[in-house]
Scaffold this motif. Structure first.
Motif, PDB file in Angstrom:
ATOM      1  N   PHE A 227     -16.157 -88.484 -50.407  1.00 44.54           N
ATOM      2  CA  PHE A 227     -17.600 -88.252 -50.499  1.00 44.54           C
ATOM      3  C   PHE A 227     -17.921 -86.767 -50.557  1.00 44.54           C
ATOM      4  N   TRP A 228     -17.327 -85.976 -49.672  1.00 41.50           N
ATOM      5  CA  TRP A 228     -17.644 -84.550 -49.637  1.00 41.50           C
ATOM      6  C   TRP A 228     -17.178 -83.839 -50.905  1.00 41.50           C
ATOM      7  N   ALA A 230     -17.128 -85.219 -53.908  1.00 43.27           N
ATOM      8  CA  ALA A 230     -18.127 -85.555 -54.917  1.00 43.27           C
ATOM      9  C   ALA A 230     -19.438 -84.830 -54.641  1.00 43.27           C
ATOM     10  N   PHE A 231     -19.827 -84.773 -53.368  1.00 37.47           N
ATOM     11  CA  PHE A 231     -21.082 -84.119 -53.000  1.00 37.47           C
ATOM     12  C   PHE A 231     -21.082 -82.649 -53.396  1.00 37.47           C
ATOM     13  N   LEU A 232     -19.955 -81.966 -53.222  1.00 38.46           N
ATOM     14  CA  LEU A 232     -19.882 -80.551 -53.569  1.00 38.46           C
ATOM     15  C   LEU A 232     -20.189 -80.333 -55.048  1.00 38.46           C
ATOM     16  N   GLY A 233     -19.675 -81.223 -55.903  1.00 41.31           N
ATOM     17  CA  GLY A 233     -19.940 -81.085 -57.327  1.00 41.31           C
ATOM     18  C   GLY A 233     -21.417 -81.134 -57.645  1.00 41.31           C
ATOM     19  N   PHE A 234     -22.154 -82.012 -56.970  1.00 37.36           N
ATOM     20  CA  PHE A 234     -23.586 -82.121 -57.215  1.00 37.36           C
ATOM     21  C   PHE A 234     -24.364 -81.025 -56.496  1.00 37.36           C
ATOM     22  N   ALA A 235     -23.922 -80.645 -55.303  1.00 41.09           N
ATOM     23  CA  ALA A 235     -24.630 -79.633 -54.525  1.00 41.09           C
ATOM     24  C   ALA A 235     -24.639 -78.284 -55.236  1.00 41.09           C
ATOM     25  N   VAL A 236     -23.546 -77.955 -55.910  1.00 39.38           N
ATOM     26  CA  VAL A 236     -23.479 -76.699 -56.655  1.00 39.38           C
ATOM     27  C   VAL A 236     -24.430 -76.735 -57.848  1.00 39.38           C
ATOM     28  N   LYS A 237     -24.522 -77.876 -58.493  1.00 36.94           N
ATOM     29  CA  LYS A 237     -25.322 -77.968 -59.715  1.00 36.94           C
ATOM     30  C   LYS A 237     -26.814 -77.939 -59.422  1.00 36.94           C
ATOM     31  N   ILE A 238     -27.261 -78.464 -58.260  1.00 42.54           N
ATOM     32  CA  ILE A 238     -28.706 -78.568 -58.005  1.00 42.54           C
ATOM     33  C   ILE A 238     -29.402 -77.200 -57.969  1.00 42.54           C
ATOM     34  N   PRO A 239     -29.051 -76.208 -57.171  1.00 40.29           N
ATOM     35  CA  PRO A 239     -28.075 -76.171 -56.095  1.00 40.29           C
ATOM     36  C   PRO A 239     -28.763 -76.329 -54.735  1.00 40.29           C
ATOM     37  N   ILE A 240     -27.938 -76.720 -53.736  1.00 39.87           N
ATOM     38  CA  ILE A 240     -28.386 -76.801 -52.352  1.00 39.87           C
ATOM     39  C   ILE A 240     -27.772 -75.636 -51.589  1.00 39.87           C
ATOM     40  N   MET A 241     -28.521 -75.042 -50.687  1.00 42.74           N
ATOM     41  CA  MET A 241     -27.935 -74.019 -49.817  1.00 42.74           C
ATOM     42  C   MET A 241     -26.870 -74.671 -48.945  1.00 42.74           C
TER      43      MET A 241
END
Length: 515
Positions: A227-228, A230-241
């Motif tokens: 999960f983490w 996969a989450f990193l891939g999306f978090a960078v693209k959004i991005p989330i702090m």
């Protein structure tokens, strides 16, 4: 309409336009931009046709196409859209059209520029319609390549560093995403998002992951690790702090037409991934790590607003403003998946409807704001600092009035499109994640502070004599700006235009999560 391969046709349209530009107008900018406008317009028309033929009352996938591609690996060409996918297609088509209009008179943007923009649009369409990971990941990466070259070749003085930083960050996220799905495939033999969601809903995915035998790790621990990744891939693209540090320089150094694409469309790829992949496939992991994820969302809302207040560059200010507004979306998604024993269904639906609406409205408003910055740079020899201007309201009142509408939309003024989405997110999130929602209100207040400060320093005060003869908006510029500005008012007064199309999708998503 469901029997015709509409989605394939839509995806290939900008790709065909991109290739035609390279083949027929490689050295003729005038023809290249006409071809780009034609391909973009055709894509928008096809998207509107899908909108017209879409059954909003059904939360199921529509216009599906499925063909065996690599059967031995379980890879199919599988595409389809629900309300969320359709909304993202319309958003992408609109933002690309606005980006091309923004770059229309920029003599530095030649044929290759317009070709890359259309190639990026192909990647966006594929990402928002693919339902098999291999097929989806191809388009996910396809969007990265033209974006890198658009920044690297036509960006500002620090474009090389900004483009490299953008590429490295997003590539690291892509690698972790790929590793996550390779682990899932090794455990389940499946790449299809719908089939994986069914496994997750029955609790079988964690059991399958336990069969990977990673030392003494349990299935739950392996699922958490996957999960983490996969989450990193999306978090960078959004991005989330704190995964946002590539964004300010990329947005600031990219040509404004490209910045419109980055903030208006590419950032939504990450949010779409949260909704299409993480929520249905990893709901238990999201619930287990909810507190940490909520702190990231709150930081994205609040900290970015304070940083935006400290900026003196308009593009950097609006860049951090984008992190702030996208943080609201992440907050809404996390609130909707919180485990509460199955209650508060209407609040969950309100939060998700607000997220969908905010995704579209942010794309519209942010892209328009960066378009105004491009027009200001065109009139000020490339300057865009808050301290470079003053009193522009007296010199170019139409420009200031129209940009002011977009600014107040970003601020969330009732009657404009920014308000309904934020209201629904906070209405739904407050009963579910009260502490995080309450803290996020600070971000709302600071958004008003930095945007009103910007208006005061740029539009009001004594006139800077250097800009006393700044030209007003031309008739062509006013006509080009009319559609997005008009849509801000339409959605401000009638958000049901979008909510009515996505509400069934939100309910369908929530029905697949165990609370």
């Amino acid at each position: 309409m469901n029997g015709f391969p509409w989605i394939t046709l839509l995806t290939l349209t900008p790709l065909a336009g991109s290739l035609l530009i390279l083949l027929l107008a490689a050295k003729n900018r005038a023809v290249a931009r006409v071809l780009a406008a034609a391909a973009s317009g055709a894509s928008l028309a096809l998207t509107l046709l899908l909108w017209h033929g879409f059954n909003a009352a059904s939360g199921a996938l529509q216009f599906q196409e499925r063909h065996a591609w690599i059967p031995a690996l379980g890879v199919d060409y599988h595409v389809g859209i629900d309300g969320l996918g359709l909304l993202m297609l319309l958003l992408s088509a609109m933002v690309v059209a606005m980006s091309i209009a923004c770059s229309w008179d920029n003599g530095e943007h030649g044929s290759l520029y317009f070709s890359l923009v259309l190639l990026l649009e192909t990647g966006l369409f594929g990402t928002f319609t693919a339902l098999n990971f291999v097929h989806w990941f191809f388009y996910w990466e396809l969007g990265l390549i033209p974006a890198f070259f658009l920044i690297r070749l036509w960006g500002g003085p620090l474009r090389a560093r900004a483009a490299t930083q953008f590429f490295i960050y997003t590539m690291v996220g892509s690698v972790t995403l790929l590793l996550a799905f390779l682990a899932i495939y090794l455990a389940t033999g499946k790449f299809d998002f719908i089939e994986l969601a069914q496994l997750a809903r029955g609790g079988q995915l964690t059991q399958e992951l336990a069969g990977l035998h990673w030392g003494q790790w349990s299935g739950g621990q392996i699922a958490g690790c996957v999960f983490w990744a996969a989450f990193l891939g999306f978090a960078v693209k959004i991005p989330i702090m704190p995964f946002h540090t590539w964004l300010p320089s990329a947005y600031a150094e990219a040509p404004s037409g490209t910045t419109m694409l980055l903030t208006g469309a590419m950032s939504k790829m990450g949010l779409y991934g949260l909704l299409r992949i993480l929520v249905p496939i990893f709901p238990e992991q999201m619930q287990r790590w909810l507190t940490l994820l909520l702190w990231m969302a709150v930081a994205s809302v609040v900290v970015s607003a304070f940083i935006a207040w400290a900026q003196t560059d308009l593009k950097r200010m609006f860049a951090y403003s984008s992190v702030n507004h996208l943080g609201y979306c992440v907050l809404g998604v996390l609130a909707a998946v919180k485990a509460t024993g199955g209650s508060l269904g209407s609040e969950r639906a309100a939060a998700l409807d607000g997220v969908f609406l905010q995704m579209f409205n942010h794309a519209l408003t942010a892209a328009t704001l960066f378009w105004f910055v491009a027009m200001l740079e065109k009139r000020s020899e490339g300057l865009r600092g808050l301290n470079d201007f003053g009193g522009l309201r007296k010199v170019v009142p139409v420009f200031c009035g129209l940009m002011g509408m977009a600014v107040f939309s970003s601020l969330g003024l009732p009657g404009l499109n920014g308000f309904p989405g934020e209201f629904l997110i906070f209405k739904g999130a407050f009963p579910l994640v009260t502490w995080a929602t309450a803290l996020s209100v600070i971000g709302l207040l600071m958004t008003a502070v930095f945007l009103l400060t910007m208006l005061e320093r740029v539009f009001f005060g004594p006139v800077n004599e250097r800009w006393a003869a700044m030209p007003e908006l031309t008739t062509g510029e006013r006509l080009a700006l009319f559609p997005p500005l008009a849509l801000m008012f339409v959605l401000g007064f009638y958000p049901q235009l979008i909510v009515g199309m996505v509400n069934s999708t939100a309910m369908q998503m929530l029905s697949q999560v165990r609370f």
